[in-house]
Design a protein around this motif. Structure first.
Motif, PDB file in Angstrom:
ATOM      1  N   PRO A 133       0.696  -1.231   0.042  1.00  0.00           N
ATOM      2  CA  PRO A 133       0.105   0.085  -0.054  1.00  0.00           C
ATOM      3  C   PRO A 133       0.835   1.277  -0.149  1.00  0.00           C
ATOM      4  O   PRO A 133       0.241   2.532  -0.075  1.00  0.00           O
ATOM      5  CB  PRO A 133      -0.701  -0.192   1.216  1.00  0.00           C
ATOM      6  CG  PRO A 133       0.134  -0.998   2.200  1.00  0.00           C
ATOM      7  CD  PRO A 133       0.786  -1.919   1.132  1.00  0.00           C
ATOM      8  N   GLN A 134       2.095   1.165   0.257  1.00  0.00           N
ATOM      9  CA  GLN A 134       2.938   2.520   0.273  1.00  0.00           C
ATOM     10  C   GLN A 134       3.640   2.457  -0.942  1.00  0.00           C
ATOM     11  O   GLN A 134       4.087   1.536  -1.726  1.00  0.00           O
ATOM     12  CB  GLN A 134       3.571   2.510   1.457  1.00  0.00           C
ATOM     13  CG  GLN A 134       3.021   2.539   2.575  1.00  0.00           C
ATOM     14  CD  GLN A 134       3.751   2.733   3.989  1.00  0.00           C
ATOM     15  OE1 GLN A 134       4.977   2.290   4.216  1.00  0.00           O
ATOM     16  NE2 GLN A 134       3.044   2.870   5.005  1.00  0.00           N
ATOM     17  N   VAL A 135       4.307   3.628  -1.464  1.00  0.00           N
ATOM     18  CA  VAL A 135       5.056   4.107  -2.457  1.00  0.00           C
ATOM     19  C   VAL A 135       6.472   3.513  -2.314  1.00  0.00           C
ATOM     20  O   VAL A 135       6.983   3.821  -1.139  1.00  0.00           O
ATOM     21  CB  VAL A 135       5.125   5.406  -2.920  1.00  0.00           C
ATOM     22  CG1 VAL A 135       6.197   5.934  -3.762  1.00  0.00           C
ATOM     23  CG2 VAL A 135       3.808   5.997  -3.336  1.00  0.00           C
ATOM     24  N   THR A 136       7.115   2.748  -2.923  1.00  0.00           N
ATOM     25  CA  THR A 136       8.437   2.395  -2.935  1.00  0.00           C
ATOM     26  C   THR A 136       9.216   3.222  -3.551  1.00  0.00           C
ATOM     27  O   THR A 136       9.944   4.066  -2.978  1.00  0.00           O
ATOM     28  CB  THR A 136       8.671   0.953  -3.532  1.00  0.00           C
ATOM     29  OG1 THR A 136       7.988   0.609  -4.871  1.00  0.00           O
ATOM     30  CG2 THR A 136       7.998   0.019  -2.642  1.00  0.00           C
ATOM     31  N   VAL A 137       9.155   3.304  -4.823  1.00  0.00           N
ATOM     32  CA  VAL A 137       9.669   4.674  -5.538  1.00  0.00           C
ATOM     33  C   VAL A 137       8.686   5.387  -6.347  1.00  0.00           C
ATOM     34  O   VAL A 137       8.166   4.673  -7.058  1.00  0.00           O
ATOM     35  CB  VAL A 137      10.899   4.036  -6.377  1.00  0.00           C
ATOM     36  CG1 VAL A 137      11.684   5.154  -7.458  1.00  0.00           C
ATOM     37  CG2 VAL A 137      12.076   3.185  -5.754  1.00  0.00           C
ATOM     38  N   PRO A 138       8.499   6.641  -6.455  1.00  0.00           N
ATOM     39  CA  PRO A 138       7.595   7.108  -7.041  1.00  0.00           C
ATOM     40  C   PRO A 138       7.814   7.137  -8.424  1.00  0.00           C
ATOM     41  O   PRO A 138       8.671   7.404  -8.997  1.00  0.00           O
ATOM     42  CB  PRO A 138       7.516   8.604  -6.345  1.00  0.00           C
ATOM     43  CG  PRO A 138       8.551   8.891  -5.685  1.00  0.00           C
ATOM     44  CD  PRO A 138       9.286   7.559  -5.521  1.00  0.00           C
ATOM     45  N   ASP A 139       6.773   7.146  -9.249  1.00  0.00           N
ATOM     46  CA  ASP A 139       6.860   7.535 -10.808  1.00  0.00           C
ATOM     47  C   ASP A 139       6.559   9.115 -10.888  1.00  0.00           C
ATOM     48  O   ASP A 139       6.930   9.624 -11.777  1.00  0.00           O
ATOM     49  CB  ASP A 139       5.449   6.825 -11.550  1.00  0.00           C
ATOM     50  CG  ASP A 139       5.659   5.603 -11.239  1.00  0.00           C
ATOM     51  OD1 ASP A 139       6.758   4.828 -11.725  1.00  0.00           O
ATOM     52  OD2 ASP A 139       4.697   4.832 -11.064  1.00  0.00           O
ATOM     53  N   ILE A 140       5.961   9.656 -10.077  1.00  0.00           N
ATOM     54  CA  ILE A 140       5.472  11.226 -10.072  1.00  0.00           C
ATOM     55  C   ILE A 140       5.780  11.636  -8.344  1.00  0.00           C
ATOM     56  O   ILE A 140       5.289  10.982  -7.579  1.00  0.00           O
ATOM     57  CB  ILE A 140       4.003  11.253 -10.364  1.00  0.00           C
ATOM     58  CG1 ILE A 140       3.579  10.999 -11.526  1.00  0.00           C
ATOM     59  CG2 ILE A 140       3.699  13.031 -10.116  1.00  0.00           C
ATOM     60  CD1 ILE A 140       2.318  10.555 -12.242  1.00  0.00           C
ATOM     61  N   LEU A 141       6.614  12.614  -8.313  1.00  0.00           N
ATOM     62  CA  LEU A 141       6.830  13.112  -7.138  1.00  0.00           C
ATOM     63  C   LEU A 141       6.466  14.696  -7.296  1.00  0.00           C
ATOM     64  O   LEU A 141       7.213  15.300  -8.214  1.00  0.00           O
ATOM     65  CB  LEU A 141       8.428  12.872  -6.828  1.00  0.00           C
ATOM     66  CG  LEU A 141       8.824  13.966  -5.620  1.00  0.00           C
ATOM     67  CD1 LEU A 141       8.085  13.435  -4.346  1.00  0.00           C
ATOM     68  CD2 LEU A 141      10.306  13.814  -5.542  1.00  0.00           C
ATOM     69  N   LEU A 142       5.767  15.201  -6.138  1.00  0.00           N
ATOM     70  CA  LEU A 142       5.585  16.746  -6.225  1.00  0.00           C
ATOM     71  C   LEU A 142       6.047  17.149  -5.122  1.00  0.00           C
ATOM     72  O   LEU A 142       5.901  16.544  -4.142  1.00  0.00           O
ATOM     73  CB  LEU A 142       3.732  16.634  -6.233  1.00  0.00           C
ATOM     74  CG  LEU A 142       3.465  18.279  -5.822  1.00  0.00           C
ATOM     75  CD1 LEU A 142       3.569  19.250  -6.818  1.00  0.00           C
ATOM     76  CD2 LEU A 142       2.103  18.310  -5.471  1.00  0.00           C
ATOM     77  N   CYS A 143       6.656  18.279  -4.966  1.00  0.00           N
ATOM     78  CA  CYS A 143       7.263  18.868  -3.930  1.00  0.00           C
ATOM     79  C   CYS A 143       6.868  20.702  -4.022  1.00  0.00           C
ATOM     80  O   CYS A 143       7.216  21.140  -4.909  1.00  0.00           O
ATOM     81  CB  CYS A 143       8.891  19.077  -4.020  1.00  0.00           C
ATOM     82  SG  CYS A 143       9.487  17.275  -3.977  1.00  0.00           S
ATOM     83  N   LEU A 144       6.140  21.025  -2.996  1.00  0.00           N
ATOM     84  CA  LEU A 144       5.723  22.233  -2.818  1.00  0.00           C
ATOM     85  C   LEU A 144       6.802  22.909  -1.780  1.00  0.00           C
ATOM     86  O   LEU A 144       6.206  24.341  -1.790  1.00  0.00           O
ATOM     87  CB  LEU A 144       4.298  22.154  -2.255  1.00  0.00           C
ATOM     88  CG  LEU A 144       3.322  22.058  -3.474  1.00  0.00           C
ATOM     89  CD1 LEU A 144       1.756  22.341  -2.763  1.00  0.00           C
ATOM     90  CD2 LEU A 144       3.335  22.804  -4.575  1.00  0.00           C
ATOM     91  N   SER A 145       7.467  22.383  -1.100  1.00  0.00           N
ATOM     92  CA  SER A 145       8.541  23.042  -0.139  1.00  0.00           C
ATOM     93  C   SER A 145       9.776  22.643  -0.265  1.00  0.00           C
ATOM     94  O   SER A 145      10.100  21.570  -0.838  1.00  0.00           O
ATOM     95  CB  SER A 145       7.909  22.922   1.310  1.00  0.00           C
ATOM     96  OG  SER A 145       8.276  21.696   1.617  1.00  0.00           O
TER      97      SER A 145
END
Lengths: 182, 379
Positions: free
Chosen positions: A65-77
């Protein structure tokens, strides 16, 4: 996005609405008829430091159920970028807010967009999460644009619906400048 | 298509309780279980059901026991520290054969520990936490739909067997959102308490059904050892009654066993797991299969009575059982006992508050003695 499952990590500062964004994205994927699992940071770090929501979308059953390595990463900070940008693969789409300076770099396909500034221009900094969802979705086609709209409007209070509808569109335009009005 | 909803594990437990007909909730809020109580605080009064916030967890377990003897279907939900406080009450519920459900949303312990971090450290406590030999049923869930269904099942088993039923979930499942096919009314069985055929001369512990207090016959309920009439018993009479109570669970172990098995038919490695850890276990089995290792997995959902027969069957067919748990090795002791030396049993523990990863399980399944066995065979 052609991979299945798609692993999405949405990160930023506590209070930027990342968990709400994760829930909205998950609900949009569900409207598209997909299976989805959404998790988040829980505890003191989600309230003061960096916050993270994860969404996994698949046409089939999702085991882990958790992300191992993301295909998409958003960083707002900046803090979130420092924490999560090292945990990507070379093909990860990394979408950074323009407040994160060019000195912050790493692997993956990095795109910088003025999401927070666009939210402010649209009517409120608090809509940065919705701008980000609009932008991410235009870049990736994760969910159908209609499902994203329905999910956003179903989740936000009545008095913020107009702002959020405008924020989705602003996000979509950010991610496709050619279509932006002059 | 069936109505799909995106909900958290705790929401699923709360709605499962409503679905099962829970009519009395007493509890004290504690992270990471609190959403169960919050939802029931909204829903139950609106539906004419009883909700009480008690002063602590000792009062909570006592209140639900009272509620059950008043005729209600009862629930409390808590987490580690509260569950520790409830142990005496659970023993009282067990010896008085009180149908009740306790949901323990596990967090990192002991003591206050790490309230927001997941663990599976309360398994032995759920089975053996109260003193003395006693009858309880312990269930768990590995996904959000399971959390709903196992809550309904917990109520059904409590009613059918007249025992405390403990449902163990954990922080990650509690707060994880997944889409589930929402159970329609009538889709899942709901068991209700069996009323006695006659109230005259009713014996509360003689398998005559359940007569609430004040419903036509006076009888005695005590935490002391007692006979079928509820009056104090000693010696052989006490032993006979305790054997009966435990037997009604242990003699039905096969019937009570809920599990999901996958890819075990030709497996050389079996990953045996329960609760949230069954998620990385399944991912690991799929990954190992893709690499050519014949792996399978068993997700145990009835932790007690322990389904020894399932392990005994697997142990006779595989080279190795890998048992990941978010503790330092608890249920693996039951697995080792049931395997009886017929295969290697490898415990894999994690206690840093994070989930086991599929990679950790794959590494444990592949490395070490299994390869050595292959090398020996090739000589």
């Amino acid at each position: 996005m052609n991979s299945d499952p798609v692993q999405v990590r949405l990160s930023g500062a506590g209070g930027q609405g990342l968990i709400t964004a994760g829930v909205i994205l998950a609900e949009a994927a569900l409207l598209d008829g997909k299976n989805v699992v959404q998790t988040q940071t829980y505890g003191p770090e989600a309230r003061l430091g960096s916050s993270k929501a994860e969404v996994i979308i698949s046409a089939t059953t999702i085991a882990y159920p958790q992300v191992t390595v993301p295909d998409i990463l958003l960083c707002l900070s900046l803090e979130a970028a420092k924490k999560y940008m090292s945990l990507v693969h070379h093909d990860t789409l990394v979408v950074l807010d323009s407040t994160i300076g060019p000195e912050v770099t790493g692997r993956g396909r990095i795109v910088r967009l003025p999401m927070t500034a666009t939210a402010v221009a649209t009517g409120g900094k608090m809509a940065a999460n919705t701008v980000a969802l609009g932008a991410l979705n235009r870049l990736t086609g994760l969910v159908s644009p209609e499902s994203l709209r329905r999910a956003v409007l179903a989740r936000v209070p009545e008095r913020f619906r107009a702002l959020n509808a405008a924020a989705i569109e602003a996000g979509e335009r950010l991610a496709s400048p050619a279509e932006a009005p002059a | 298509m069936k109505r799909q909803r995106l909900i958290q594990g705790n929401e699923a437990c709360a709605h499962g309780a409503l679905y099962a007909g829970c009519s009395f909730y007493a509890g004290y809020p504690i992270t990471p279980s609190s959403e169960i109580m919050e939802i029931l605080a909204q829903e139950m009064p609106a539906q004419g059901r009883v909700f009480i916030q008690m002063e602590d967890e000792i009062a909570s377990i006592s209140a639900i026991i009272g509620g059950a003897w008043g005729g209600a279907k009862v629930l409390t939900a808590t987490s580690g520290p509260g569950f520790s406080l409830m142990q005496e009450g659970i023993g009282y519920a067990s010896i008085t054969e009180t149908p009740c459900v306790i949901i323990n949303c596990q967090r990192w312990g002991p003591s206050t520990g790490q309230p927001t971090k997941a663990a599976q450290g309360d398994v032995m406590q759920a089975i053996w936490g109260t003193h003395g030999d006693h009858a309880v049923i312990v269930l768990t869930a590995s996904n959000v739909r399971d959390a709903f269904e196992m809550t309904v099942r917990a109520f059904n088993l409590a009613e059918e067997y007249r025992v405390p039923v403990i449902l163990l979930i954990d922080e990650v499942l509690a707060h994880m959102r997944e889409n589930i096919a929402w159970p329609e009314p009538g889709e899942l069985p709901v068991v209700n308490r069996r009323a006695p055929e006659s109230t005259a001369g009713f014996k509360p512990f003689a398998d005559e059904g359940f007569l609430p207090f004040g419903a036509g016959s006076r009888y005695h309920v005590t935490g002391m050892a007692h006979g079928p009439e509820g009056f104090v018993a000693h010696g052989e009479a006490a032993a006979r009654e305790l054997r009966r109570m435990i037997g009604k669970i242990q003699d039905r172990v096969k019937e009570l066993a809920v599990f999901e098995a996958a890819m075990l038919d030709d497996a050389e490695v079996a990953i045996v797991s329960y609760g949230i850890t069954s998620r990385p276990a399944r991912a690991a089995a799929d990954q190992l299969r893709a690499e050519g290792v014949r792996a399978g997995c068993l997700d145990i959902k009835t932790l007690w009575p322990f389904p020894e027969h399932l392990i005994a069957d697997i142990a006779g067919r595989v080279d190795r059982i890998v048992m990941p748990e978010l503790n330092l090795g608890q249920l693996v002791r039951e697995v080792e006992r049931a395997a009886g030396g017929r295969c290697e049993v490898r415990a894999l523990g994690r206690i840093d508050g994070s989930l086991m990863t599929p990679q950790q399980i794959c590494d444990a399944a592949r490395s070490g003695k299994l390869q050595a066995v292959g090398q020996e065979n090739s000589k």
